[in-house]
Design a protein around this motif. Structure first.
Motif, mmCIF file in Angstrom:
data_model
loop_
_atom_site.group_PDB
_atom_site.id
_atom_site.type_symbol
_atom_site.label_atom_id
_atom_site.label_comp_id
_atom_site.label_asym_id
_atom_site.label_seq_id
_atom_site.Cartn_x
_atom_site.Cartn_y
_atom_site.Cartn_z
ATOM 1 N N UNK A 365 -2.810 6.811 -17.711
ATOM 2 C CA UNK A 365 -4.162 6.846 -17.166
ATOM 3 C C UNK A 365 -4.159 7.710 -15.898
ATOM 4 N N UNK A 366 -5.315 8.208 -15.478
ATOM 5 C CA UNK A 366 -5.377 9.024 -14.266
ATOM 6 C C UNK A 366 -4.795 8.303 -13.049
ATOM 7 N N UNK A 367 -3.999 9.036 -12.278
ATOM 8 C CA UNK A 367 -3.335 8.480 -11.100
ATOM 9 C C UNK A 367 -3.407 9.477 -9.949
ATOM 10 N N UNK A 368 -3.802 8.986 -8.794
ATOM 11 C CA UNK A 368 -3.746 9.785 -7.570
ATOM 12 C C UNK A 368 -2.689 9.174 -6.658
ATOM 13 N N UNK A 369 -1.757 10.013 -6.198
ATOM 14 C CA UNK A 369 -0.693 9.584 -5.290
ATOM 15 C C UNK A 369 -0.917 10.193 -3.919
ATOM 16 N N UNK A 370 -0.787 9.360 -2.862
ATOM 17 C CA UNK A 370 -0.792 9.840 -1.486
ATOM 18 C C UNK A 370 0.501 9.429 -0.813
ATOM 19 N N UNK A 371 1.030 10.326 0.024
ATOM 20 C CA UNK A 371 2.252 9.999 0.756
ATOM 21 C C UNK A 371 2.264 10.796 2.056
ATOM 22 N N UNK A 372 2.607 10.121 3.155
ATOM 23 C CA UNK A 372 2.703 10.792 4.443
ATOM 24 C C UNK A 372 3.983 11.587 4.569
ATOM 25 N N UNK A 373 3.892 12.785 5.160
ATOM 26 C CA UNK A 373 5.091 13.624 5.269
ATOM 27 C C UNK A 373 6.042 13.157 6.364
ATOM 28 N N UNK A 374 5.618 12.156 7.167
ATOM 29 C CA UNK A 374 6.492 11.605 8.200
ATOM 30 C C UNK A 374 6.895 10.163 7.896
ATOM 31 N N UNK A 409 2.548 8.285 8.139
ATOM 32 C CA UNK A 409 3.824 7.581 8.043
ATOM 33 C C UNK A 409 3.616 6.307 7.242
ATOM 34 N N UNK A 410 4.646 5.490 7.109
ATOM 35 C CA UNK A 410 4.582 4.390 6.151
ATOM 36 C C UNK A 410 3.572 3.315 6.534
ATOM 37 N N UNK A 411 3.458 3.015 7.791
ATOM 38 C CA UNK A 411 2.526 1.972 8.233
ATOM 39 C C UNK A 411 1.553 2.571 9.247
ATOM 40 N N UNK A 412 0.257 2.459 8.966
ATOM 41 C CA UNK A 412 -0.754 3.051 9.838
ATOM 42 C C UNK A 412 -0.740 2.469 11.243
ATOM 43 N N UNK A 422 0.741 11.253 14.889
ATOM 44 C CA UNK A 422 0.468 10.640 13.594
ATOM 45 C C UNK A 422 -1.023 10.608 13.291
ATOM 46 N N UNK A 423 -1.356 10.368 12.050
ATOM 47 C CA UNK A 423 -2.724 10.064 11.652
ATOM 48 C C UNK A 423 -2.672 8.928 10.629
ATOM 49 N N UNK A 424 -3.643 8.026 10.629
ATOM 50 C CA UNK A 424 -3.655 6.957 9.630
ATOM 51 C C UNK A 424 -3.931 7.521 8.232
ATOM 52 N N UNK A 425 -3.324 6.917 7.233
ATOM 53 C CA UNK A 425 -3.543 7.342 5.852
ATOM 54 C C UNK A 425 -4.747 6.624 5.239
ATOM 55 N N UNK A 426 -5.133 5.468 5.788
ATOM 56 C CA UNK A 426 -6.210 4.677 5.186
ATOM 57 C C UNK A 426 -7.481 5.474 4.897
#
Length: 468
Positions: A365-374, A409-412, A422-426
């Motif tokens: 099924x369609x999937x969108x992945x997000x990941x922070x480069x840090x 990064x892993x935790x906003x 940094x920037x939040x991924x949310x």
């Protein structure tokens, strides 16, 4: 927190009618719900339900609430803000004002790590049914070793405000000792996948009984371990879902990479340029170096110890266990051998244990992945970069979009300490979820894979565009 309720006979009757519909779900063909609102006149205390409103549940309790979101539920038994600590940036705006029904409960299970509600019973779940329903359902599993309310602020609040029903699971075990669940290596993590499938099926039936029609769309999503669950579900049970958003999901592959191939270097991380070269070779971005001291104290050692104990307990039988201690310092001192761990040289049985939970990239099924480069816990180079190639290797790239979040990064929550780096991924996650629903429901193709740049100015806590 005090919850204000409008006192009216009519709304109380409507709520009672809705709860009776939930109670009837054990029937083969549940009757349509006579009302889709529980009203604001319901009592604040939980309502005991007869029958089996959530198929397969051993215990459940439902309550009508004037607001199902974190803003109203903080301080009540209906969420746990302590379990959400560090996941969101300070000042994140949360939607509110969503009345509906909340169902809490658990499926039969033999482990007892989750003490929420005083139940001391695992396989706990929460299902939220908003008064104004858009016909959709969103399912998630807890990140890390957290429990069912962990993503209330990150995910539940916004999807409820958009009209989705929502369901979340504790994955069947939780806490730093989750590896003690099960009888053989890999059992505890394998249960995460099974419990997510179980909840999805049960929630779909619960939604159908409550609203009188089955959900038109079901989406799977999650962060970290919840992102891993999203990948696994879309690979193994695409028939249950219409799409998913994977927020920095953990990657498990039988031959590596995985947490067991990157973390040993981090656990034994030495200072100086030689240490930086070793970390870079292990996949950690050099630009994340300012985050390494914190992760060394808070994440790397405990995480390596826990997952190695789950998948390769024979490596150091003295660690974990009571002798490993309870504080981070005690665990690191007792489990020093984890720094020398070499997954490639471990016996075939260890690789088979990882293979039981491994991903393939064969999404359905369609999937969108997000990941922070840090990301300094799940390095992007040894995680989502690899998973993107795995999807392409399965010739499923038309179903996948991959967005790297510059400065993420892993935790906003770490944005609060490093707002200049940094920037939040949310906000990007929310934009990605909107892009997914447009893709699935209206055929609007999302942008091609790219890096979402960190803007030079603007409100990065609340603003992000996946097409920029």
């Amino acid at each position: 927190m005090r919850l204000a309720y409008a006192r009216s006979r009519r709304t109380a009757v409507v709520c009672a009618a809705s709860l009776l519909v939930l109670a009837s779900l054990g029937a083969a063909r549940p009757a349509p719900a006579p009302a889709r609102s529980c009203g604001a006149g319901a009592p604040a205390a939980g309502v005991a339900l007869p029958g089996t409103p959530v198929p397969g549940a051993e215990r459940q309790q439902a309550v009508c609430l004037p607001d199902l979101t974190t803003t109203a539920l903080a301080g009540t038994p209906y969420t746990d803000t302590a379990d959400q600590a560090g996941l969101a940036a300070r000042g994140t705006r949360l939607p509110s004002g969503v009345p509906g029904v909340q169902v809490d409960g658990y499926f039969p299970d033999s482990s007892t790590f989750n003490a929420t509600h005083g139940w001391r019973h695992d396989a706990q779940f929460v299902i939220r049914l908003p008064e104004r329903w858009n016909g959709g359902l969103v399912v998630t599993g807890a990140p890390g070793t957290r429990k069912q309310y962990a993503t209330d602020a990150l995910i539940s609040d916004r999807v409820l405000a958009a009209g989705f029903a929502y369901a979340a699971t504790d994955k069947g075990n939780s806490g730093a000792d989750f590896y003690r669940d099960g009888r053989r290596p890999g059992d505890a993590i394998a249960e995460w996948n099974r419990r997510t499938t179980q909840l999805t099926r049960a929630a779909q039936r619960t939604v159908a009984g409550f609203y009188g029609s089955a959900p038109r769309r079901t989406y799977m999503t999650g962060i970290s371990n919840g992102g891993y669950l999203t990948r696994w579900q879309l690979e193994n049970h695409p028939e249950l879902y219409d799409g998913g958003v994977d927020w920095e999901g953990a990657l498990w592959t039988a031959d590596g990479p995985s947490l067991l191939t990157s973390l040993p270097t981090a656990v034994s991380f030495g200072q100086g340029e030689a240490g930086v070269r070793e970390m870079t070779a292990a996949g950690f971005a050099p630009g994340s170096r300012f985050l390494w001291p914190y992760h060394q104290r808070a994440y790397w050692g405990v995480t390596q110890k826990t997952y190695r104990a789950e998948l390769d307990p024979g490596y150091d039988p003295t660690c974990p266990g009571p002798s490993a201690g309870s504080t981070v310092e005690e665990i690191l001192a007792a489990c020093a051998a984890d720094g020398a761990y070499d997954y490639a040289s471990r016996p075939a049985a260890v690789h088979r244990a990882v293979e039981r939970i491994a991903l393939t990239g064969r999404i359905g099924r369609p999937l969108i992945t997000l990941h922070g480069d840090l990301d300094a816990l799940l390095p992007i180079a040894t995680d989502s970069d690899v998973y993107d190639r795995m999807v392409a290797g399965q010739r499923r790239q038309s179903l996948h979009r991959y967005y790297t979040v510059a400065g993420g990064t892993h935790a906003d929550g770490l944005y609060d300490s490093h707002p200049d780096r940094l920037r939040p991924i949310l906000p990007c996650y929310r934009a990605a979820f909107d892009a997914l629903t447009a893709w699935v429901e209206r055929g609007v193709l999302p942008p091609a894979d790219h890096t979402i740049g960190r803007p030079a100015s603007g409100d990065v806590v609340h603003s992000c565009r996946v097409d920029s």
